[in-house]
Design a protein around this motif. Structure first.
Motif, PDB file in Angstrom:
ATOM      1  N   VAL B 237       2.057   4.158   4.894  1.00 51.53           N
ATOM      2  CA  VAL B 237       1.571   5.078   5.739  1.00 51.53           C
ATOM      3  C   VAL B 237       0.261   5.232   4.976  1.00 51.53           C
ATOM      4  N   GLN B 238       0.238   5.169   3.641  1.00 49.83           N
ATOM      5  CA  GLN B 238      -1.076   5.261   3.050  1.00 49.83           C
ATOM      6  C   GLN B 238      -1.939   4.290   3.180  1.00 49.83           C
ATOM      7  N   GLU B 239      -1.252   3.065   3.256  1.00 44.81           N
ATOM      8  CA  GLU B 239      -2.295   1.801   3.783  1.00 44.81           C
ATOM      9  C   GLU B 239      -2.715   1.861   5.023  1.00 44.81           C
ATOM     10  N   GLN B 240      -1.815   2.240   5.846  1.00 40.64           N
ATOM     11  CA  GLN B 240      -2.420   2.178   7.235  1.00 40.64           C
ATOM     12  C   GLN B 240      -3.523   3.235   7.500  1.00 40.64           C
ATOM     13  N   ILE B 241      -3.570   4.430   6.816  1.00 42.65           N
ATOM     14  CA  ILE B 241      -4.469   5.598   7.035  1.00 42.65           C
ATOM     15  C   ILE B 241      -5.716   4.894   6.512  1.00 42.65           C
ATOM     16  N   ASN B 242      -5.640   4.217   5.449  1.00 39.09           N
ATOM     17  CA  ASN B 242      -6.956   3.431   4.808  1.00 39.09           C
ATOM     18  C   ASN B 242      -7.339   2.684   5.756  1.00 39.09           C
ATOM     19  N   GLN B 243      -6.648   1.709   6.341  1.00 40.12           N
ATOM     20  CA  GLN B 243      -7.126   0.644   7.246  1.00 40.12           C
ATOM     21  C   GLN B 243      -7.867   1.601   8.556  1.00 40.12           C
ATOM     22  N   LEU B 244      -7.015   2.379   9.001  1.00 40.59           N
ATOM     23  CA  LEU B 244      -7.634   3.180  10.184  1.00 40.59           C
ATOM     24  C   LEU B 244      -8.867   3.788   9.902  1.00 40.59           C
ATOM     25  N   LEU B 245      -9.029   4.499   8.850  1.00 37.57           N
ATOM     26  CA  LEU B 245     -10.278   5.406   8.552  1.00 37.57           C
ATOM     27  C   LEU B 245     -11.497   4.544   8.101  1.00 37.57           C
ATOM     28  N   LEU B 246     -11.078   3.523   7.409  1.00 39.21           N
ATOM     29  CA  LEU B 246     -12.133   2.373   7.550  1.00 39.21           C
ATOM     30  C   LEU B 246     -12.845   1.668   8.785  1.00 39.21           C
ATOM     31  N   ASN B 247     -11.949   1.544   9.537  1.00 39.20           N
ATOM     32  CA  ASN B 247     -12.325   1.289  10.957  1.00 39.20           C
ATOM     33  C   ASN B 247     -13.120   2.210  11.778  1.00 39.20           C
ATOM     34  N   ARG B 248     -12.402   3.413  11.628  1.00 38.15           N
ATOM     35  CA  ARG B 248     -13.078   4.405  12.443  1.00 38.15           C
ATOM     36  C   ARG B 248     -14.725   4.654  11.898  1.00 38.15           C
ATOM     37  N   HIS B 249     -14.465   4.663  10.233  1.00 36.27           N
ATOM     38  CA  HIS B 249     -15.796   4.938   9.834  1.00 36.27           C
ATOM     39  C   HIS B 249     -16.892   3.854   9.673  1.00 36.27           C
ATOM     40  N   LYS B 250     -16.330   2.666  10.200  1.00 35.39           N
ATOM     41  CA  LYS B 250     -17.133   1.280  10.351  1.00 35.39           C
ATOM     42  C   LYS B 250     -17.524   0.951   8.920  1.00 35.39           C
ATOM     43  N   ILE B 251     -16.694   1.075   7.843  1.00 38.78           N
ATOM     44  CA  ILE B 251     -16.743   0.444   6.721  1.00 38.78           C
ATOM     45  C   ILE B 251     -16.022  -0.845   6.334  1.00 38.78           C
ATOM     46  N   SER B 252     -16.942  -1.876   6.189  1.00 39.18           N
ATOM     47  CA  SER B 252     -16.086  -3.136   5.742  1.00 39.18           C
ATOM     48  C   SER B 252     -15.777  -3.176   4.301  1.00 39.18           C
ATOM     49  N   ASP B 253     -16.350  -2.762   3.293  1.00 37.28           N
ATOM     50  CA  ASP B 253     -16.059  -2.827   1.947  1.00 37.28           C
ATOM     51  C   ASP B 253     -15.056  -1.436   1.629  1.00 37.28           C
ATOM     52  N   ALA B 254     -13.956  -1.995   1.237  1.00 39.91           N
ATOM     53  CA  ALA B 254     -12.858  -0.963   1.104  1.00 39.91           C
ATOM     54  C   ALA B 254     -13.550  -0.144  -0.320  1.00 39.91           C
ATOM     55  N   GLY B 255     -14.425  -0.498  -1.263  1.00 44.76           N
ATOM     56  CA  GLY B 255     -14.726  -0.055  -2.432  1.00 44.76           C
ATOM     57  C   GLY B 255     -15.660   0.976  -2.110  1.00 44.76           C
ATOM     58  N   LEU B 256     -16.578   1.024  -0.902  1.00 40.59           N
ATOM     59  CA  LEU B 256     -17.490   2.128  -0.394  1.00 40.59           C
ATOM     60  C   LEU B 256     -16.803   2.995   0.451  1.00 40.59           C
ATOM     61  N   ALA B 257     -15.666   3.138   0.629  1.00 40.87           N
ATOM     62  CA  ALA B 257     -14.989   4.211   1.523  1.00 40.87           C
ATOM     63  C   ALA B 257     -15.399   5.389   1.038  1.00 40.87           C
ATOM     64  N   ASP B 258     -15.669   6.263   2.302  1.00 43.11           N
ATOM     65  CA  ASP B 258     -16.207   7.510   2.083  1.00 43.11           C
ATOM     66  C   ASP B 258     -15.135   8.656   2.091  1.00 43.11           C
ATOM     67  N   PHE B 259     -13.905   8.295   1.698  1.00 39.52           N
ATOM     68  CA  PHE B 259     -12.805   9.323   1.613  1.00 39.52           C
ATOM     69  C   PHE B 259     -11.707   8.638   0.599  1.00 39.52           C
ATOM     70  N   ASN B 260     -11.067   9.422   0.031  1.00 40.14           N
ATOM     71  CA  ASN B 260      -9.937   9.229  -0.905  1.00 40.14           C
ATOM     72  C   ASN B 260      -8.503   9.708  -0.384  1.00 40.14           C
ATOM     73  N   ILE B 261      -7.625   8.733  -0.768  1.00 35.95           N
ATOM     74  CA  ILE B 261      -6.302   9.144  -0.140  1.00 35.95           C
ATOM     75  C   ILE B 261      -5.399   9.289  -1.364  1.00 35.95           C
ATOM     76  N   MET B 262      -4.996  10.419  -1.546  1.00 32.75           N
ATOM     77  CA  MET B 262      -4.116  11.025  -2.602  1.00 32.75           C
ATOM     78  C   MET B 262      -2.612  11.021  -2.357  1.00 32.75           C
ATOM     79  N   ASN B 263      -1.913  10.634  -3.001  1.00 40.37           N
ATOM     80  CA  ASN B 263      -0.243  10.429  -2.764  1.00 40.37           C
ATOM     81  C   ASN B 263       0.253  11.496  -3.578  1.00 40.37           C
ATOM     82  N   GLN B 264       1.287  12.047  -3.148  1.00 41.60           N
ATOM     83  CA  GLN B 264       2.052  13.105  -4.029  1.00 41.60           C
ATOM     84  C   GLN B 264       2.649  12.466  -4.933  1.00 41.60           C
ATOM     85  N   ASN B 265       3.088  11.338  -4.825  1.00 45.38           N
ATOM     86  CA  ASN B 265       3.540  10.485  -6.026  1.00 45.38           C
ATOM     87  C   ASN B 265       2.647  10.406  -7.236  1.00 45.38           C
ATOM     88  N   ASP B 266       1.384  10.257  -6.910  1.00 42.00           N
ATOM     89  CA  ASP B 266       0.592  10.113  -7.937  1.00 42.00           C
ATOM     90  C   ASP B 266       0.526  11.695  -8.797  1.00 42.00           C
TER      91      ASP B 266
END
Lengths: 227, 405
Positions: B237-266
């Motif tokens: 789920v975490q990976e899918q959210i990442n892909q989805l938001l990168l697409n929606r925010h039109k960011i091609s380089d994952a290193g420049l993502a304008d969001f962070n995803i935190m997992n409860q496991n972390d």
């Protein structure tokens, strides 16, 4: 019954050798009442330890009741002490906070004799040693000096030993109690027990029938009184 | 033979009650303190873990990334990049998602007649209850209709209710004033217990649309809580959210993502490292108590045997064999340590339960390994130091032992 042949005992403390016994020989027959007398440092305590199988001589032969004691190991000595020798010590050496009866039963530990029989034996021994019956269950620290020594004598009798070995038995007692205790030994002797008494007091030695005097590790005199 | 041995042991221990009692006491205190220390530590560890669990189960939190203007980076979460539409997209296109709850949160001063408090206002949707494991105590959470219509309604956390209306008062139907705007109270959540800085009990919930219109004044959300259906699908789920938001925010380089995803496991793994440190601390305290207890037992045993050398000499003189003397002292040491050990375990158990009873936030848990460790160490110390000197004394010549002062 007891044969001592040229017994020597040498203590080594580092490089220093102390010769406590310089060759002592004598025989004691069954039923004798012998006093071994000597001043302190004469070697009488060493002799008593050897006679009591608490220690072995450095040289010479000690035969008790036909058994060669000189070459025995620790456990064999224990077994011998248990079956042949009854000890009476100067400082009584009773188990603290323990009843008179249980003190007397101590040498019967691990003997396989049933508890009932032990108690019967112990009561008999206590009576034999002249202890009043109402004191049998008193704790050892509630007894007077004379009573404690009677308990110790009863303890020495319980295994029906070949000899009773008394090391200064009156050393911690007053004159009157001493007399009573010595009379007890005379009575035991009269009943056939062999008694060896170690003391430095002439008047205590007088109760015995034979007096062996020791000085500087050798026998000085060996006098048997006429009955 | 064995009955003789047991009887001698019994007589010898009961004949000197003070000595036996003190030895047992030393052992009891050694063991009880170790057990109590460890169980309190275990309890603290468990309560930290369950607090983290209470944040929500299988929770993934999406937070805005850091904003940067002319190469000056602001803190993470400061950017305004996430929107309600992002949340809707996650809910619509990702499988294995149970609930998606965007939220807008900020602290405000809240007033009622006579009372006021400063607390967290969380603007959110009804999925929040599922994502964050929150249950209603009274009334109801706001409906989708109320969210759509930006209704001025509020749900109070139990602590917020206590602060504003007093404990046990039913506030439903009353009005509270947030940022000079009146909201009507429609429900109260069930108390959940603190979980760090954002205490769900000390919060006020309002519809997300109302929070945007009346309070924050913009369209961005503070974070999006996503609950996965189960533990195993979280990484996916975490990976899918990442892909989805990168697409929606039109960011091609994952290193420049304008969001962070935190997992409860972390969060759990961070907390586990905290509790790990905690465990080390407690183990060292337990180790020291064990050492001190052990030395106490050792002293007691050594003194006892030294004091009894004359008795050992007497036993030897009257012909008791060495092995029986050894066995008797061994039996005495075993009896003392086991008696002390048993009392120690009982006392430790009582103490741990007393702590749980008086300190409600901490439920002490007795760990079997602590019991075994404490028992094992004190038993071996007791037996070694009770038996070894006695063995030495029994090997002495009876004359020496009798003369021993």
């Amino acid at each position: 019954m007891i044969k001592c042949e040229n017994i020597k005992k040498i203590y080594k403390n580092g490089d220093v050798e102390t010769i406590a016994l310089k060759g002592v020989s004598f025989h004691i027959e069954e039923g004798e009442f012998v006093a071994i007398i000597g001043p302190s440092g004469s070697g009488k305590s060493t002799l008593m330890h050897i006679l009591g199988a608490l220690d072995v001589p450095s040289e010479g032969e000690y035969i008790l009741d036909g058994k060669k004691v000189s070459k025995m190991n620790d456990d064999e000595l224990s077994q011998l002490r248990k079956s042949k020798i009854g000890f009476v010590f100067q400082s009584f050496n009773l188990l603290p906070r323990t009843t008179a009866l249980r003190n007397v039963m101590l040498p019967l530990l691990y003997s396989g004799i049933p508890a009932k029989e032990r108690e019967i034996k112990a009561r008999k021994a206590l009576k034999y040693a002249g202890m009043e019956e109402n004191k049998f269950l008193n704790l050892s620290n509630q007894l007077s000096g004379g009573q404690m020594q009677r308990v110790a004598i009863a303890r020495s009798l319980i295994n029906d030993p070949a000899i009773i070995l008394a090391d200064e038995p009156t050393g911690n007692l007053d004159t009157k109690t001493s007399q009573v205790v010595m009379k007890t030994f005379q009575e035991l002797n009269a009943k056939g027990h062999t008694i060896i008494l170690i003391t430095h007091e002439e008047e205590i030695a007088d109760y015995a029938n034979r007096v062996i005097s020791i000085r500087d590790g050798v026998i000085e005199k060996d006098i048997t009184k006429k009955k | 033979m064995i009955t003789d041995l047991l009887k001698e042991t019994f007589w010898s221990l009961s004949g000197n009650k003070v000595r036996s009692g003190l030895t047992i006491l030393g052992i009891v205190i050694g063991i009880a303190s170790v057990i109590t220390m460890v169980s309190i530590g275990q309890g603290a560890k468990n309560s930290i873990e369950s607090n983290i669990e209470s944040i929500g189960s299988n929770l993934i939190i999406v937070m805005p990334g850091s904003s940067h203007s002319s190469n000056v980076n602001q803190g993470r979460g400061s950017a305004q990049t996430l929107t309600i539409e992002d949340a809707d997209a996650i809910k619509a296109s990702i499988k294995s998602v149970k609930a998606v709850a965007p939220e807008v949160s900020k602290r405000y001063q809240i007033t009622t007649k006579g009372n006021n408090t400063n607390t967290q206002i969380i603007g959110t949707v009804s999925d929040y209850l599922i994502a964050r494991n929150i249950a209603m105590d009274n009334g109801s959470f706001f409906s989708d209709m109320q969210i759509k219509s930006s209704a001025k309604v509020a749900v109070l956390g139990s602590t917020a209710r206590d602060d504003l209306f007093g404990a046990g008062v039913n506030p439903i139907g009353q009005t509270i004033r947030i940022n000079k705007i009146d909201f009507k109270v429609v429900g109260v959540t069930k108390a959940k217990g603190g979980s760090g800085f954002s205490n769900p009990d000390d919060s006020v919930y309002v519809p997300i649309s109302s929070a945007m219109h009346f309070l924050s004044g913009d369209d961005y959300v503070s974070d999006i809580s996503v609950a996965a259906v189960d533990q195993s699908s979280m990484a996916d789920v975490q990976e899918q959210i990442n892909q989805l938001l990168l697409n929606r925010h039109k960011i091609s380089d994952a290193g420049l993502a304008d969001f962070n995803i935190m997992n409860q496991n972390d969060i759990i793994s961070a907390a586990t490292s905290v509790t790990g440190t905690f465990t080390i601390l407690l183990s060292s305290i337990a180790g020291i108590s064990l050492l001190v207890g052990g030395i106490g037992i050792m002293n007691m045993m050594l003194t006892t045997v030294t004091e009894r050398t004359r008795e050992i000499g007497l036993r030897k003189a009257v012909g008791v064999k060495r092995i029986y003397i050894n066995l008797q002292f061994l039996a005495e040491a075993v009896a003392l340590t086991f008696l002390g050990g048993a009392f120690g375990v009982i006392l430790g158990w009582i103490a741990s339960h007393a702590v749980s009873y008086f300190v409600s936030s901490l439920s002490a848990e007795i760990s079997l390994s602590a019991v075994l460790l404490a028992f094992g160490v004190s038993a071996s110390v007791g037996i070694i130091f009770g038996f070894y000197p006695a063995r030495k004394a029994a090997a002495m010549s009876p004359i020496e032992a009798l003369r021993y002062e």
